[in-house]
Design a protein around this motif. Structure first.
Motif, PDB file in Angstrom:
ATOM      1  N   ASN A 167      45.550  37.915  40.869  1.00 44.90           N
ATOM      2  CA  ASN A 167      44.231  37.456  40.425  1.00 44.90           C
ATOM      3  C   ASN A 167      44.240  35.930  40.318  1.00 44.90           C
ATOM      4  OD1 ASN A 167      41.725  37.018  39.176  1.00 44.90           O
ATOM      5  ND2 ASN A 167      41.840  39.002  38.138  1.00 44.90           N
ATOM      6  N   TYR A 168      43.958  35.263  41.445  1.00 42.67           N
ATOM      7  CA  TYR A 168      44.001  33.805  41.480  1.00 42.67           C
ATOM      8  C   TYR A 168      42.839  33.175  40.706  1.00 42.67           C
ATOM      9  CZ  TYR A 168      47.299  34.790  45.229  1.00 42.67           C
ATOM     10  OH  TYR A 168      48.355  35.260  45.952  1.00 42.67           O
ATOM     11  N   GLU A 169      41.745  33.925  40.563  1.00 44.57           N
ATOM     12  CA  GLU A 169      40.599  33.411  39.821  1.00 44.57           C
ATOM     13  C   GLU A 169      40.955  33.223  38.344  1.00 44.57           C
ATOM     14  OE1 GLU A 169      36.803  31.978  39.114  1.00 44.57           O
ATOM     15  OE2 GLU A 169      37.826  32.369  41.011  1.00 44.57           O
ATOM     16  N   LEU A 170      41.665  34.200  37.785  1.00 39.16           N
ATOM     17  CA  LEU A 170      42.093  34.074  36.388  1.00 39.16           C
ATOM     18  C   LEU A 170      43.101  32.944  36.221  1.00 39.16           C
ATOM     19  CD1 LEU A 170      42.502  37.763  35.141  1.00 39.16           C
ATOM     20  CD2 LEU A 170      40.698  36.130  34.582  1.00 39.16           C
ATOM     21  N   GLU A 171      43.954  32.758  37.230  1.00 41.16           N
ATOM     22  CA  GLU A 171      44.932  31.669  37.184  1.00 41.16           C
ATOM     23  C   GLU A 171      44.224  30.315  37.189  1.00 41.16           C
ATOM     24  OE1 GLU A 171      48.880  30.072  39.617  1.00 41.16           O
ATOM     25  OE2 GLU A 171      47.638  31.690  40.427  1.00 41.16           O
ATOM     26  N   ARG A 172      43.195  30.208  38.023  1.00 42.31           N
ATOM     27  CA  ARG A 172      42.435  28.954  38.090  1.00 42.31           C
ATOM     28  C   ARG A 172      41.700  28.690  36.778  1.00 42.31           C
ATOM     29  NH1 ARG A 172      37.410  27.606  38.745  1.00 42.31           N
ATOM     30  NH2 ARG A 172      36.763  29.765  39.061  1.00 42.31           N
ATOM     31  N   PHE A 194      46.640  37.382  28.194  1.00 42.30           N
ATOM     32  CA  PHE A 194      46.449  38.691  27.559  1.00 42.30           C
ATOM     33  C   PHE A 194      46.877  39.814  28.499  1.00 42.30           C
ATOM     34  CE2 PHE A 194      43.580  42.292  26.387  1.00 42.30           C
ATOM     35  CZ  PHE A 194      44.153  42.563  25.157  1.00 42.30           C
ATOM     36  N   ILE A 195      46.575  39.666  29.800  1.00 45.45           N
ATOM     37  CA  ILE A 195      46.998  40.661  30.787  1.00 45.45           C
ATOM     38  C   ILE A 195      48.524  40.707  30.873  1.00 45.45           C
ATOM     39  CG2 ILE A 195      47.044  41.174  33.276  1.00 45.45           C
ATOM     40  CD1 ILE A 195      44.158  40.199  33.410  1.00 45.45           C
ATOM     41  N   PHE A 196      49.162  39.532  30.830  1.00 42.72           N
ATOM     42  CA  PHE A 196      50.628  39.484  30.837  1.00 42.72           C
ATOM     43  C   PHE A 196      51.193  40.206  29.619  1.00 42.72           C
ATOM     44  CE2 PHE A 196      54.769  37.538  30.022  1.00 42.72           C
ATOM     45  CZ  PHE A 196      55.356  37.590  31.282  1.00 42.72           C
ATOM     46  N   THR A 197      50.571  40.003  28.461  1.00 41.55           N
ATOM     47  CA  THR A 197      51.008  40.685  27.246  1.00 41.55           C
ATOM     48  C   THR A 197      50.860  42.192  27.387  1.00 41.55           C
ATOM     49  OG1 THR A 197      50.319  38.770  25.923  1.00 41.55           O
ATOM     50  CG2 THR A 197      50.682  40.829  24.750  1.00 41.55           C
ATOM     51  N   LEU A 198      49.757  42.640  27.980  1.00 43.18           N
ATOM     52  CA  LEU A 198      49.535  44.065  28.180  1.00 43.18           C
ATOM     53  C   LEU A 198      50.571  44.668  29.126  1.00 43.18           C
ATOM     54  CD1 LEU A 198      45.630  44.295  28.503  1.00 43.18           C
ATOM     55  CD2 LEU A 198      47.039  45.018  26.571  1.00 43.18           C
ATOM     56  N   LEU A 199      50.894  43.948  30.201  1.00 44.54           N
ATOM     57  CA  LEU A 199      51.865  44.490  31.154  1.00 44.54           C
ATOM     58  C   LEU A 199      53.252  44.580  30.528  1.00 44.54           C
ATOM     59  CD1 LEU A 199      54.088  42.511  32.871  1.00 44.54           C
ATOM     60  CD2 LEU A 199      51.963  41.413  33.546  1.00 44.54           C
ATOM     61  N   PHE A 202      48.726  46.201  35.634  1.00 46.66           N
ATOM     62  CA  PHE A 202      48.577  44.885  35.008  1.00 46.66           C
ATOM     63  C   PHE A 202      49.414  43.828  35.728  1.00 46.66           C
ATOM     64  CE2 PHE A 202      47.619  47.382  30.975  1.00 46.66           C
ATOM     65  CZ  PHE A 202      46.250  47.136  31.044  1.00 46.66           C
ATOM     66  N   LEU A 203      50.596  44.216  36.205  1.00 47.10           N
ATOM     67  CA  LEU A 203      51.470  43.271  36.901  1.00 47.10           C
ATOM     68  C   LEU A 203      50.846  42.821  38.227  1.00 47.10           C
ATOM     69  CD1 LEU A 203      54.122  41.727  37.134  1.00 47.10           C
ATOM     70  CD2 LEU A 203      55.177  43.800  38.063  1.00 47.10           C
ATOM     71  N   VAL A 204      50.292  43.758  38.983  1.00 44.13           N
ATOM     72  CA  VAL A 204      49.640  43.411  40.250  1.00 44.13           C
ATOM     73  C   VAL A 204      48.422  42.528  39.990  1.00 44.13           C
ATOM     74  CG1 VAL A 204      48.367  44.334  42.228  1.00 44.13           C
ATOM     75  CG2 VAL A 204      50.470  45.463  41.459  1.00 44.13           C
ATOM     76  N   ASN A 205      47.645  42.871  38.951  1.00 43.25           N
ATOM     77  CA  ASN A 205      46.476  42.068  38.605  1.00 43.25           C
ATOM     78  C   ASN A 205      46.889  40.663  38.189  1.00 43.25           C
ATOM     79  OD1 ASN A 205      44.452  41.001  36.402  1.00 43.25           O
ATOM     80  ND2 ASN A 205      43.309  42.468  37.631  1.00 43.25           N
ATOM     81  N   TYR A 206      47.951  40.574  37.426  1.00 47.74           N
ATOM     82  CA  TYR A 206      48.452  39.278  36.969  1.00 47.74           C
ATOM     83  C   TYR A 206      48.936  38.426  38.131  1.00 47.74           C
ATOM     84  CZ  TYR A 206      51.612  35.891  34.801  1.00 47.74           C
ATOM     85  OH  TYR A 206      52.255  34.732  34.438  1.00 47.74           O
TER      86      TYR A 206
END
Length: 222
Positions: free
Chosen positions: A174-179, A126-131, A167-171
Protein backbone atom coordinates in the motif's frame (compact mmCIF):
# COMPACT_ATOMS: atom_id res chain seq x y z
CA UNK A 1 16.30 3.55 3.42
CA UNK A 2 14.45 3.36 0.09
CA UNK A 3 11.01 1.90 -0.56
CA UNK A 4 12.63 -0.82 -2.66
CA UNK A 5 14.76 -1.99 0.26
CA UNK A 6 11.84 -1.86 2.63
CA UNK A 7 9.77 -3.98 0.25
CA UNK A 8 12.62 -6.49 0.06
CA UNK A 9 12.36 -6.88 3.84
CA UNK A 10 8.62 -7.51 3.52
CA UNK A 11 9.18 -9.95 0.64
CA UNK A 12 11.81 -11.72 2.74
CA UNK A 13 9.37 -11.98 5.66
CA UNK A 14 6.72 -13.49 3.36
CA UNK A 15 9.18 -16.07 2.01
CA UNK A 16 10.37 -16.97 5.51
CA UNK A 17 6.76 -17.39 6.67
CA UNK A 18 6.20 -19.67 3.68
CA UNK A 19 9.25 -21.70 4.67
CA UNK A 20 7.91 -21.86 8.21
CA UNK A 21 4.59 -23.20 6.92
CA UNK A 22 6.38 -25.92 4.99
CA UNK A 23 8.61 -26.84 7.93
CA UNK A 24 5.65 -27.17 10.32
CA UNK A 25 4.59 -30.27 8.39
CA UNK A 26 7.56 -32.02 10.02
CA UNK A 27 7.45 -30.16 13.35
CA UNK A 28 7.72 -33.39 15.37
CA UNK A 29 10.94 -34.37 13.61
CA UNK A 30 14.31 -32.92 14.51
CA UNK A 31 14.95 -31.30 11.10
CA UNK A 32 11.40 -29.99 10.75
CA UNK A 33 11.46 -28.47 14.21
CA UNK A 34 14.83 -26.79 13.61
CA UNK A 35 13.74 -25.24 10.32
CA UNK A 36 10.37 -24.16 11.73
CA UNK A 37 12.10 -22.19 14.48
CA UNK A 38 14.80 -20.81 12.16
CA UNK A 39 12.33 -19.59 9.56
CA UNK A 40 10.21 -18.03 12.29
CA UNK A 41 13.23 -16.18 13.71
CA UNK A 42 14.22 -14.95 10.24
CA UNK A 43 10.68 -13.79 9.43
CA UNK A 44 10.38 -11.82 12.66
CA UNK A 45 13.92 -10.52 12.24
CA UNK A 46 13.06 -9.18 8.78
CA UNK A 47 10.04 -7.29 10.15
CA UNK A 48 12.10 -5.87 13.03
CA UNK A 49 14.88 -4.77 10.66
CA UNK A 50 12.33 -3.16 8.31
CA UNK A 51 11.20 -0.81 11.06
CA UNK A 52 14.37 -0.44 13.11
CA UNK A 53 15.90 2.12 10.75
CA UNK A 54 13.02 4.52 11.42
CA UNK A 55 13.03 4.09 15.20
CA UNK A 56 16.50 5.39 16.02
CA UNK A 57 15.24 8.72 17.34
CA UNK A 58 12.29 7.36 19.29
CA UNK A 59 11.60 8.92 22.66
CA UNK A 60 11.02 6.52 25.53
CA UNK A 61 7.60 7.21 27.06
CA UNK A 62 5.98 5.77 30.16
CA UNK A 63 3.32 4.03 28.04
CA UNK A 64 6.00 2.37 25.91
CA UNK A 65 7.84 1.19 29.02
CA UNK A 66 4.60 -0.19 30.48
CA UNK A 67 3.68 -2.09 27.31
CA UNK A 68 7.24 -3.41 26.94
CA UNK A 69 7.27 -4.71 30.52
CA UNK A 70 3.84 -6.26 29.99
CA UNK A 71 4.95 -8.01 26.81
CA UNK A 72 8.18 -9.26 28.35
CA UNK A 73 6.27 -10.61 31.36
CA UNK A 74 3.62 -12.31 29.23
CA UNK A 75 6.21 -13.85 26.91
CA UNK A 76 8.38 -15.05 29.79
CA UNK A 77 5.37 -16.60 31.51
CA UNK A 78 4.27 -18.34 28.31
CA UNK A 79 7.71 -19.89 27.88
CA UNK A 80 7.84 -20.84 31.56
CA UNK A 81 4.53 -22.72 31.62
CA UNK A 82 5.64 -25.01 28.78
CA UNK A 83 9.16 -25.50 30.11
CA UNK A 84 8.46 -29.05 31.29
CA UNK A 85 7.00 -29.97 27.91
CA UNK A 86 10.06 -28.63 26.11
CA UNK A 87 12.25 -31.15 27.92
CA UNK A 88 10.19 -34.01 26.50
CA UNK A 89 9.61 -32.59 23.02
CA UNK A 90 13.08 -31.32 22.11
CA UNK A 91 15.92 -33.70 21.47
CA UNK A 92 18.92 -31.48 22.31
CA UNK A 93 19.83 -28.12 23.90
CA UNK A 94 20.17 -26.44 20.47
CA UNK A 95 16.40 -26.77 19.96
CA UNK A 96 15.77 -25.23 23.38
CA UNK A 97 18.05 -22.29 22.52
CA UNK A 98 16.24 -21.79 19.21
CA UNK A 99 12.89 -21.93 20.99
CA UNK A 100 13.86 -19.20 23.44
CA UNK A 101 15.42 -17.15 20.63
CA UNK A 102 12.17 -17.48 18.72
CA UNK A 103 10.27 -16.21 21.77
CA UNK A 104 12.71 -13.31 22.20
CA UNK A 105 12.30 -12.23 18.56
CA UNK A 106 8.53 -12.46 18.87
CA UNK A 107 8.65 -10.22 21.94
CA UNK A 108 11.06 -7.75 20.28
CA UNK A 109 8.83 -7.59 17.21
CA UNK A 110 5.83 -6.71 19.39
CA UNK A 111 7.77 -3.97 21.20
CA UNK A 112 8.95 -2.62 17.83
CA UNK A 113 5.33 -2.45 16.63
CA UNK A 114 4.24 -0.54 19.76
CA UNK A 115 7.18 1.86 19.44
CA UNK A 116 6.50 2.42 15.73
CA UNK A 117 2.82 3.17 16.31
CA UNK A 118 3.66 5.37 19.29
CA UNK A 119 6.10 7.43 17.18
CA UNK A 120 4.13 7.73 13.91
CA UNK A 121 0.52 7.19 15.01
CA UNK A 122 -0.53 6.67 11.37
CA UNK A 123 -2.84 4.26 9.57
CA UNK A 124 0.19 2.39 8.26
CA UNK A 125 1.76 2.04 11.70
CA UNK A 126 -1.58 0.73 13.00
CA UNK A 127 -1.67 -1.89 10.22
CA UNK A 128 1.87 -2.95 11.17
CA UNK A 129 0.74 -3.30 14.79
CA UNK A 130 -2.22 -5.42 13.69
CA UNK A 131 -0.05 -7.72 11.58
CA UNK A 132 2.44 -8.20 14.40
CA UNK A 133 -0.17 -9.01 17.02
CA UNK A 134 -1.96 -11.33 14.57
CA UNK A 135 1.24 -13.37 14.23
CA UNK A 136 1.86 -13.26 17.98
CA UNK A 137 -1.70 -14.45 18.66
CA UNK A 138 -1.19 -17.21 16.12
CA UNK A 139 2.02 -18.36 17.82
CA UNK A 140 0.53 -18.38 21.31
CA UNK A 141 -2.61 -20.18 20.08
CA UNK A 142 -0.57 -22.83 18.27
CA UNK A 143 1.47 -23.48 21.44
CA UNK A 144 -1.69 -23.89 23.51
CA UNK A 145 -3.23 -26.11 20.85
CA UNK A 146 -0.18 -28.35 20.41
CA UNK A 147 1.16 -28.66 23.94
CA UNK A 148 -2.11 -28.44 25.88
CA UNK A 149 -4.33 -30.20 23.33
CA UNK A 150 -6.82 -27.31 23.19
CA UNK A 151 -8.26 -28.01 19.75
CA UNK A 152 -10.23 -24.74 19.56
CA UNK A 153 -6.94 -22.84 19.59
CA UNK A 154 -6.09 -24.32 16.20
CA UNK A 155 -8.91 -22.25 14.69
CA UNK A 156 -7.63 -19.11 16.41
CA UNK A 157 -4.14 -19.96 15.17
CA UNK A 158 -5.14 -20.27 11.50
CA UNK A 159 -7.47 -17.26 11.48
CA UNK A 160 -4.86 -15.05 13.17
CA UNK A 161 -2.14 -16.30 10.83
CA UNK A 162 -4.19 -15.54 7.72
CA UNK A 163 -5.08 -12.09 9.06
CA UNK A 164 -1.38 -11.48 9.69
CA UNK A 165 -0.64 -12.32 6.05
CA UNK A 166 -3.38 -9.99 4.82
CA UNK A 167 -2.08 -7.12 6.96
CA UNK A 168 1.51 -7.84 5.90
CA UNK A 169 0.67 -7.72 2.18
CA UNK A 170 -1.34 -4.52 2.72
CA UNK A 171 1.53 -2.99 4.67
CA UNK A 172 4.12 -3.89 2.05
CA UNK A 173 2.16 -2.94 -1.07
CA UNK A 174 0.00 0.00 0.00
CA UNK A 175 2.19 2.82 -1.32
CA UNK A 176 -0.57 5.38 -0.78
CA UNK A 177 -0.49 4.82 2.98
CA UNK A 178 3.31 5.01 2.90
CA UNK A 179 3.15 8.36 1.11
CA UNK A 180 0.54 9.70 3.54
CA UNK A 181 2.69 8.61 6.48
CA UNK A 182 5.70 10.47 5.07
CA UNK A 183 3.63 13.61 4.56
CA UNK A 184 2.24 13.42 8.10
CA UNK A 185 5.73 13.01 9.52
CA UNK A 186 7.06 15.95 7.49
CA UNK A 187 4.17 18.16 8.66
CA UNK A 188 4.84 17.14 12.25
CA UNK A 189 8.56 17.85 11.95
CA UNK A 190 7.88 21.23 10.29
CA UNK A 191 5.38 22.25 12.97
CA UNK A 192 7.85 21.30 15.70
CA UNK A 193 10.57 23.26 13.91
CA UNK A 194 8.31 26.31 13.57
CA UNK A 195 7.42 26.12 17.24
CA UNK A 196 11.06 25.94 18.31
CA UNK A 197 11.90 28.91 16.10
CA UNK A 198 8.99 30.98 17.39
CA UNK A 199 10.17 30.76 20.98
CA UNK A 200 13.42 32.74 20.45
CA UNK A 201 11.47 35.40 18.56
CA UNK A 202 8.95 35.76 21.32
CA UNK A 203 11.74 35.98 23.85
CA UNK A 204 13.52 38.63 21.76
CA UNK A 205 10.36 40.72 21.45
CA UNK A 206 9.76 40.51 25.20
CA UNK A 207 13.33 41.59 25.91
CA UNK A 208 13.00 44.55 23.48
CA UNK A 209 9.76 45.66 25.12
CA UNK A 210 11.34 45.42 28.55
CA UNK A 211 14.36 47.45 27.42
CA UNK A 212 12.14 50.17 25.94
CA UNK A 213 10.06 50.35 29.11
CA UNK A 214 13.19 50.68 31.25
CA UNK A 215 14.57 53.37 28.97
CA UNK A 216 11.29 55.33 29.07
CA UNK A 217 11.10 55.20 32.85
CA UNK A 218 14.73 56.27 33.19
CA UNK A 219 14.14 59.22 30.80
CA UNK A 220 11.04 60.32 32.75
CA UNK A 221 12.99 60.29 36.01
CA UNK A 222 15.62 62.59 34.49
Amino acid sequence: MSSKKRNLFVLGALLFFLGKDIAIQGYETYVGNIFYLLFGILAYGALIAERLQKLRTIKISSSLIFVSVLLVSANTYTLYIILDMIDYSFQNPFQVILFYTYGAFMMLMAITAVAYNNLYNSTRSFIFTLLVFSFVTSDISSLLAYYYKIDFCYYIDRISYLLGFVFLVNYGLNYELEREEKEQLELLENSQSDTSLSHPKASSISETKASLLTYTRHKDEQ
